[in-house]
Write a protein that holds these residues in place. Structure first.
Motif, PDB file in Angstrom:
ATOM      1  N   PRO A  99      -4.970 -14.045  28.144  1.00  0.00           N
ATOM      2  CA  PRO A  99      -6.203 -14.329  27.390  1.00  0.00           C
ATOM      3  C   PRO A  99      -6.494 -15.824  27.401  1.00  0.00           C
ATOM      4  O   PRO A  99      -5.596 -16.657  27.391  1.00  0.00           O
ATOM      5  CB  PRO A  99      -5.884 -13.834  25.978  1.00  0.00           C
ATOM      6  CG  PRO A  99      -4.388 -13.863  25.891  1.00  0.00           C
ATOM      7  CD  PRO A  99      -3.894 -13.585  27.289  1.00  0.00           C
ATOM      8  N   VAL A 100      -7.739 -16.135  27.439  1.00  0.00           N
ATOM      9  CA  VAL A 100      -8.173 -17.529  27.421  1.00  0.00           C
ATOM     10  C   VAL A 100      -8.158 -17.985  25.972  1.00  0.00           C
ATOM     11  O   VAL A 100      -8.804 -17.385  25.112  1.00  0.00           O
ATOM     12  CB  VAL A 100      -9.583 -17.673  28.038  1.00  0.00           C
ATOM     13  CG1 VAL A 100     -10.035 -19.108  27.963  1.00  0.00           C
ATOM     14  CG2 VAL A 100      -9.583 -17.155  29.448  1.00  0.00           C
ATOM     15  N   LEU A 101      -7.385 -19.022  25.745  1.00  0.00           N
ATOM     16  CA  LEU A 101      -7.280 -19.526  24.381  1.00  0.00           C
ATOM     17  C   LEU A 101      -8.349 -20.579  24.147  1.00  0.00           C
ATOM     18  O   LEU A 101      -8.565 -21.464  24.968  1.00  0.00           O
ATOM     19  CB  LEU A 101      -5.896 -20.134  24.145  1.00  0.00           C
ATOM     20  CG  LEU A 101      -4.716 -19.166  24.320  1.00  0.00           C
ATOM     21  CD1 LEU A 101      -3.415 -19.933  24.174  1.00  0.00           C
ATOM     22  CD2 LEU A 101      -4.794 -18.062  23.301  1.00  0.00           C
TER      23      LEU A 101
END
Length: 180
Positions: free
Chosen positions: A90-92
């Motif tokens: 997931p892109v934080l």
């Protein structure tokens, strides 16, 4: 004249040098022995390679042609099971930045400095100061020992007249020192 033991040492050194030279020639790669060209575009002539002295191997033809070898198919291998696809990480999102400070509210550290008034410069007495105090002067460096060796001083400008400090160093510290 050389004594017997000195001559023995020289002989051992010569034999050792000869052995080392022989080992270097034997183990050194042949490409490294060839000299490199002297200048760009200029080639160094190389010695011709000696021709082989052995006779080439002769083959005697046979009356029968060799039997063809049987080709066997390669054993079948099972294909590897497909790897389970893993979802991309997931892109934080970057952490939220703190809100900018309100310009109407002064920083407590700045407010304390403003209320304190101008900072007083502690003057160091040239005749009574320690080496550490003199070395602690801003822009002076390690000048404490030189100042202490030529004591006493009647005025600050004697640091120049007694040739204790250079003019540049004197200019940097003259407002931080005094003579009492």
């Amino acid at each position: 004249m050389l004594s017997g033991s000195a001559m023995a040492r020289v002989a051992v050194l010569l034999v050792t040098a000869g052995l080392l030279a022989g080992l270097v020639q034997y183990f050194w790669p042949p490409a490294a022995r060839e000299p490199a060209p002297q200048a760009a575009g200029q080639t160094v002539p190389r010695a011709p390679k000696p021709e082989q002295t052995r006779e080439p191997v002769r083959t005697v033809p046979t009356a029968q042609p060799p039997a063809p070898t049987e080709l066997r198919p390669a054993p079948e291998t099972q294909p590897a099971p497909p790897l389970a696809e893993t979802p991309p990480p997931p892109v934080l999102a970057p952490p939220p930045s703190p809100p900018p400070p309100d310009p109407s509210v002064p920083d407590p550290a700045e407010r304390a400095q403003d209320e304190a008034g101008p900072r007083a410069v502690a003057l160091v007495d040239l005749n009574t100061a320690t080496v550490a105090e003199l070395n602690g002067l801003r822009g002076g460096g390690n000048i404490g020992r030189a100042i202490i060796q030529r004591r006493p001083y009647a005025a600050v400008d004697q640091l120049l007249s007694k040739r204790v400090l250079s003019r540049a160093t004197y200019e940097r510290i003259k407002d931080q020192v005094t003579v009492q």
